[in-house]
Scaffold this motif. Structure first.
Motif, PDB file in Angstrom:
ATOM      1  N   LYS A  75       0.800  -1.213   0.000  1.00 43.63           N
ATOM      2  CA  LYS A  75       0.000   0.000   0.000  1.00 43.63           C
ATOM      3  C   LYS A  75       0.840   1.274   0.000  1.00 43.63           C
ATOM      4  O   LYS A  75       0.312   2.368   0.170  1.00 43.63           O
ATOM      5  CB  LYS A  75      -0.938  -0.003   1.225  1.00 43.63           C
ATOM      6  N   TYR A  76       2.085   1.146  -0.193  1.00 42.96           N
ATOM      7  CA  TYR A  76       2.990   2.294  -0.208  1.00 42.96           C
ATOM      8  C   TYR A  76       3.882   2.173  -1.434  1.00 42.96           C
ATOM      9  O   TYR A  76       3.864   1.155  -2.141  1.00 42.96           O
ATOM     10  CB  TYR A  76       3.842   2.319   1.061  1.00 42.96           C
ATOM     11  N   GLN A  77       4.645   3.185  -1.709  1.00 39.88           N
ATOM     12  CA  GLN A  77       5.609   3.114  -2.792  1.00 39.88           C
ATOM     13  C   GLN A  77       6.967   3.601  -2.305  1.00 39.88           C
ATOM     14  O   GLN A  77       7.071   4.332  -1.323  1.00 39.88           O
ATOM     15  CB  GLN A  77       5.158   3.893  -4.016  1.00 39.88           C
ATOM     16  N   VAL A  78       7.999   3.169  -3.011  1.00 47.11           N
ATOM     17  CA  VAL A  78       9.379   3.442  -2.615  1.00 47.11           C
ATOM     18  C   VAL A  78      10.076   4.180  -3.748  1.00 47.11           C
ATOM     19  O   VAL A  78       9.851   3.878  -4.927  1.00 47.11           O
ATOM     20  CB  VAL A  78      10.135   2.129  -2.295  1.00 47.11           C
ATOM     21  N   GLU A  79      10.906   5.143  -3.404  1.00 52.04           N
ATOM     22  CA  GLU A  79      11.606   5.942  -4.412  1.00 52.04           C
ATOM     23  C   GLU A  79      13.127   5.816  -4.318  1.00 52.04           C
ATOM     24  O   GLU A  79      13.843   6.392  -5.152  1.00 52.04           O
ATOM     25  CB  GLU A  79      11.226   7.418  -4.268  1.00 52.04           C
ATOM     26  N   ASN A  80      13.626   5.067  -3.332  1.00 51.38           N
ATOM     27  CA  ASN A  80      15.070   4.978  -3.119  1.00 51.38           C
ATOM     28  C   ASN A  80      15.503   3.524  -2.980  1.00 51.38           C
ATOM     29  O   ASN A  80      14.705   2.645  -2.637  1.00 51.38           O
ATOM     30  CB  ASN A  80      15.479   5.755  -1.869  1.00 51.38           C
ATOM     31  N   GLY A  81      16.777   3.278  -3.247  1.00 52.97           N
ATOM     32  CA  GLY A  81      17.316   1.928  -3.130  1.00 52.97           C
ATOM     33  C   GLY A  81      18.627   1.920  -2.366  1.00 52.97           C
ATOM     34  O   GLY A  81      19.269   2.964  -2.166  1.00 52.97           O
ATOM     35  N   GLY A 102      34.812 -10.016   7.568  1.00 56.40           N
ATOM     36  CA  GLY A 102      34.329  -9.145   8.625  1.00 56.40           C
ATOM     37  C   GLY A 102      34.623  -7.680   8.428  1.00 56.40           C
ATOM     38  O   GLY A 102      34.195  -6.851   9.251  1.00 56.40           O
ATOM     39  N   SER A 103      35.314  -7.319   7.365  1.00 57.50           N
ATOM     40  CA  SER A 103      35.611  -5.901   7.136  1.00 57.50           C
ATOM     41  C   SER A 103      34.310  -5.151   6.864  1.00 57.50           C
ATOM     42  O   SER A 103      33.345  -5.724   6.354  1.00 57.50           O
ATOM     43  CB  SER A 103      36.580  -5.736   5.972  1.00 57.50           C
ATOM     44  N   PRO A 104      34.244  -3.858   7.213  1.00 55.97           N
ATOM     45  CA  PRO A 104      32.991  -3.102   7.095  1.00 55.97           C
ATOM     46  C   PRO A 104      32.392  -3.148   5.696  1.00 55.97           C
ATOM     47  O   PRO A 104      33.089  -2.939   4.697  1.00 55.97           O
ATOM     48  CB  PRO A 104      33.412  -1.675   7.472  1.00 55.97           C
ATOM     49  N   ALA A 105      31.106  -3.440   5.660  1.00 55.00           N
ATOM     50  CA  ALA A 105      30.404  -3.524   4.373  1.00 55.00           C
ATOM     51  C   ALA A 105      30.303  -2.150   3.737  1.00 55.00           C
ATOM     52  O   ALA A 105      30.324  -1.118   4.411  1.00 55.00           O
ATOM     53  CB  ALA A 105      29.009  -4.107   4.586  1.00 55.00           C
ATOM     54  N   HIS A 106      30.189  -2.153   2.418  1.00 50.13           N
ATOM     55  CA  HIS A 106      29.959  -0.919   1.673  1.00 50.13           C
ATOM     56  C   HIS A 106      28.469  -0.788   1.392  1.00 50.13           C
ATOM     57  O   HIS A 106      27.822  -1.745   0.959  1.00 50.13           O
ATOM     58  CB  HIS A 106      30.740  -0.922   0.361  1.00 50.13           C
ATOM     59  N   ALA A 107      27.944   0.395   1.641  1.00 48.64           N
ATOM     60  CA  ALA A 107      26.533   0.681   1.390  1.00 48.64           C
ATOM     61  C   ALA A 107      26.434   1.713   0.270  1.00 48.64           C
ATOM     62  O   ALA A 107      26.966   2.818   0.385  1.00 48.64           O
ATOM     63  CB  ALA A 107      25.861   1.199   2.660  1.00 48.64           C
ATOM     64  N   HIS A 108      25.775   1.322  -0.820  1.00 46.60           N
ATOM     65  CA  HIS A 108      25.628   2.206  -1.978  1.00 46.60           C
ATOM     66  C   HIS A 108      24.167   2.648  -2.078  1.00 46.60           C
ATOM     67  O   HIS A 108      23.279   1.842  -2.364  1.00 46.60           O
ATOM     68  CB  HIS A 108      26.045   1.487  -3.254  1.00 46.60           C
ATOM     69  N   GLN A 109      23.923   3.925  -1.847  1.00 46.33           N
ATOM     70  CA  GLN A 109      22.569   4.457  -1.884  1.00 46.33           C
ATOM     71  C   GLN A 109      22.197   4.901  -3.285  1.00 46.33           C
ATOM     72  O   GLN A 109      23.019   5.454  -4.022  1.00 46.33           O
ATOM     73  CB  GLN A 109      22.442   5.626  -0.915  1.00 46.33           C
ATOM     74  N   LEU A 110      20.946   4.658  -3.635  1.00 45.85           N
ATOM     75  CA  LEU A 110      20.389   5.071  -4.920  1.00 45.85           C
ATOM     76  C   LEU A 110      19.242   6.029  -4.638  1.00 45.85           C
ATOM     77  O   LEU A 110      18.165   5.597  -4.194  1.00 45.85           O
ATOM     78  CB  LEU A 110      19.896   3.860  -5.714  1.00 45.85           C
ATOM     79  N   ASN A 111      19.465   7.315  -4.864  1.00 50.45           N
ATOM     80  CA  ASN A 111      18.386   8.262  -4.629  1.00 50.45           C
ATOM     81  C   ASN A 111      17.353   8.163  -5.744  1.00 50.45           C
ATOM     82  O   ASN A 111      17.508   7.403  -6.706  1.00 50.45           O
ATOM     83  CB  ASN A 111      18.929   9.686  -4.483  1.00 50.45           C
ATOM     84  N   SER A 112      16.298   8.943  -5.646  1.00 55.31           N
ATOM     85  CA  SER A 112      15.185   8.816  -6.584  1.00 55.31           C
ATOM     86  C   SER A 112      15.609   9.111  -8.017  1.00 55.31           C
ATOM     87  O   SER A 112      15.178   8.424  -8.957  1.00 55.31           O
ATOM     88  CB  SER A 112      14.049   9.751  -6.162  1.00 55.31           C
ATOM     89  N   GLU A 113      16.465  10.114  -8.221  1.00 55.88           N
ATOM     90  CA  GLU A 113      16.896  10.457  -9.577  1.00 55.88           C
ATOM     91  C   GLU A 113      17.761   9.354 -10.174  1.00 55.88           C
ATOM     92  O   GLU A 113      17.592   8.974 -11.339  1.00 55.88           O
ATOM     93  CB  GLU A 113      17.660  11.779  -9.565  1.00 55.88           C
ATOM     94  N   LEU A 114      18.688   8.841  -9.385  1.00 56.15           N
ATOM     95  CA  LEU A 114      19.574   7.788  -9.876  1.00 56.15           C
ATOM     96  C   LEU A 114      18.801   6.505 -10.132  1.00 56.15           C
ATOM     97  O   LEU A 114      19.036   5.807 -11.131  1.00 56.15           O
ATOM     98  CB  LEU A 114      20.689   7.540  -8.858  1.00 56.15           C
ATOM     99  N   LEU A 115      17.866   6.180  -9.243  1.00 54.92           N
ATOM    100  CA  LEU A 115      17.083   4.958  -9.420  1.00 54.92           C
ATOM    101  C   LEU A 115      16.215   5.046 -10.674  1.00 54.92           C
ATOM    102  O   LEU A 115      15.999   4.035 -11.364  1.00 54.92           O
ATOM    103  CB  LEU A 115      16.213   4.723  -8.178  1.00 54.92           C
ATOM    104  N   LEU A 116      15.746   6.243 -10.987  1.00 56.27           N
ATOM    105  CA  LEU A 116      14.935   6.422 -12.198  1.00 56.27           C
ATOM    106  C   LEU A 116      15.770   6.179 -13.454  1.00 56.27           C
ATOM    107  O   LEU A 116      15.275   5.612 -14.444  1.00 56.27           O
ATOM    108  CB  LEU A 116      14.348   7.834 -12.225  1.00 56.27           C
TER     109      LEU A 116
END
Length: 346
Positions: free
Chosen positions: A288-294, A303-317
Motif C-alpha cells: 500500500k505504499y511506494q518506494v523511491e530509493n534503493g 568481517g571488514s565493514p560492508a559498503h553501502a551504496h545508496q540510490l536516490n530517486s533520480e539515480l534509481l529512475l
C-alpha cells in the motif's frame, strides 16, 4: 647501449683512425590486444567480482594476453547503440504509481510482510528479474564470465567447480537467513555474540560482522524476502528487504563478496535489479505504499565493514530506464524464439 670499435687505416697515414658507432637495440612495438575495445578495466573488475574465492594466480589482464597469444587477433565489431548508454526504451512506463503516495510516517508495529512466491497462481510463465538480466548480458560480459568458468573448471574439475559454486550458494543463503531473523525480530548484531551462534560458519559470522554497522541504521522494516510482481510489464522478483536506512525508505539488496566494492560501478547489474524490484513493488497492489530509493549493501566474509551504496530517486529512475531496455531485449529474444519454433513446426 652497445659500442662497436672498428680500425681503419688511411692510405698514406701511419696511425690508425678509430671510428665509434653507437646504437640502440630496437624491438618491435608491443602488439595491442584487440580485446581492449571492451573496456579492459571495467570487465577486469567483472571477472574479479565473480571470483569471490581466489583459486588462480591468473589475473584478467594475463588472461587477455594469453588469449591474444594463443588464438590470434579477434576482429571486434563496434558496440551496439544499446550498450553505448545512449539508447532509450521504445515504450516508457512510469516508475511510480500515481495511485499511491510516498510513505512519510513510521508503519504500524508488527511483523514485516513476506509474500511467498506461488507458481500455482498463474505465475508459471512470468519471468523473474534475475532470469531477464542473465539472458540479456552483453557479449563482453558473457565472454569474460565464460572464460573465468573454463579456467575454474580446468583447475578444479567439473565436480570441484560444482562444489565450489554450491558452497557459495549455501553461504549466501545462510547469510540471508540469519539477516532475516535479526530484522524480523528487531534485534541487532550487538545482541548476540558469535559464541551464541555456533551453527553458523565463520564465513556467515564474518558477513554479519561486516554489516553490523549498517544494521544500526536500519529501522521500520516493512518487508523481508517478499515477492513483488509488475502486472503491466509481466515480470516478478523477490526483494531482500524494504526498510528505512537513515530515515529513508529503501528497497535493500544484500550482496556478498570477498573483493572490495567501494563504488557503485563495482556492482554492475545490481542497481538495475534494485530498480526493477522497486518498480514492481510500486505497481504491486499487495503493497500500500511506494518506494523511491534503493540501497545495495556489499558484505565481506572477512568481517571488514560492508559498503553501502545508496540510490536516490533520480539515480534509481535512470536505472529504471536501463531496466526497460533489458526487458525489451528479453521480450524480443523470446518473440524470435517463438517465431523460429513455429516456423520449424511448419
Amino acid at each position: 647501449m652497445l659500442v662497436f670499435k672498428r680500425m681503419w687505416f688511411v692510405r698514406g697515414a701511419s696511425l690508425p683512425v678509430r671510428t665509434l658507432f653507437t646504437g640502440y637495440r630496437l624491438s618491435s612495438p608491443k602488439r595491442r590486444s584487440p580485446y581492449n575495445f571492451s573496456n579492459s578495466e571495467r570487465y577486469s573488475a567483472l571477472v574479479k567480482s565473480v571470483m569471490s574465492f581466489r583459486v588462480s594466480s591468473q589475473n584478467p589482464e594475463s588472461l587477455l594476453a594469453e588469449d591474444d597469444h594463443l588464438y590470434g587477433p579477434v576482429i571486434a565489431s563496434p558496440p551496439s547503440s544499446k550498450s553505448s548508454g545512449t539508447a532509450k526504451p521504445e515504450a516508457t512506463h512510469p516508475f511510480l504509481n500515481s495511485s499511491k503516495t510516498p510513505e512519510t510516517e513510521e508503519p504500524v508495529l508488527g511483523f514485516p510482510a513476506r509474500i511467498l512466491l506461488n507458481r500455482e497462481q498463474g505465475r508459471t510463465l512470468v519471468p523473474s528479474v534475475s532470469r531477464i538480466l542473465q539472458q540479456t548480458l552483453s557479449p563482453e560480459q558473457i565472454f569474460h564470465l565464460e572464460r573465468w568458468k573454463r579456467r575454474m573448471i580446468a583447475e578444479l574439475g567439473e565436480d570441484g567447480f560444482q562444489e565450489y559454486s554450491q558452497n557459495l550458494f549455501r553461504q549466501g543463503k545462510r547469510f540471508h537467513s540469519v539477516l532475516e531473523d535479526f530484522l524480523t525480530l528487531g534485534a541487532t548484531w550487538k545482541d548476540k555474540s558469535p559464541a551464541e551462534t555456533p551453527e553458523d560458519s565463520p564465513e556467515v559470522q564474518g558477513y554479519m560482522q561486516s554489516v553490523s554497522h549498517i544494521l544500526e541504521d536500519i529501522s521500520a522494516v516493512r518487508a523481508i524476502e517478499s515477492t513483488v510482481q509488475h502486472d503491466a510489464l509481466n515480470y516478478l522478483g523477490i526483494v531482500d528487504c524494504v526498510a528505512r536506512y537513515r530515515g529513508v525508505l529503501c528497497v535493500i539488496d544484500w550482496k556478498t563478496s570477498e573483493k572490495p566494492k567501494p563504488f557503485l560501478g563495482n556492482t554492475y547489474d545490481n542497481p538495475i535489479q534494485v530498480a526493477a524490484y522497486t518498480g514492481a513493488l510500486n505497481s504491486d497492489g499487495n503493497y500500500k505504499y511506494q518506494v523511491e530509493n534503493g540501497l545495495i549493501v556489499v558484505a565481506y566474509k572477512d568481517g571488514s565493514p560492508a559498503h553501502a551504496h545508496q540510490l536516490n530517486s533520480e539515480l534509481l529512475l535512470e536505472y529504471w530506464k536501463k531496466w526497460l531496455l533489458r526487458l525489451e531485449e528479453f521480450k524480443s529474444q523470446r518473440s524470435n524464439h517463438v517465431t523460429s519454433a513455429f516456423s520449424e513446426k511448419r
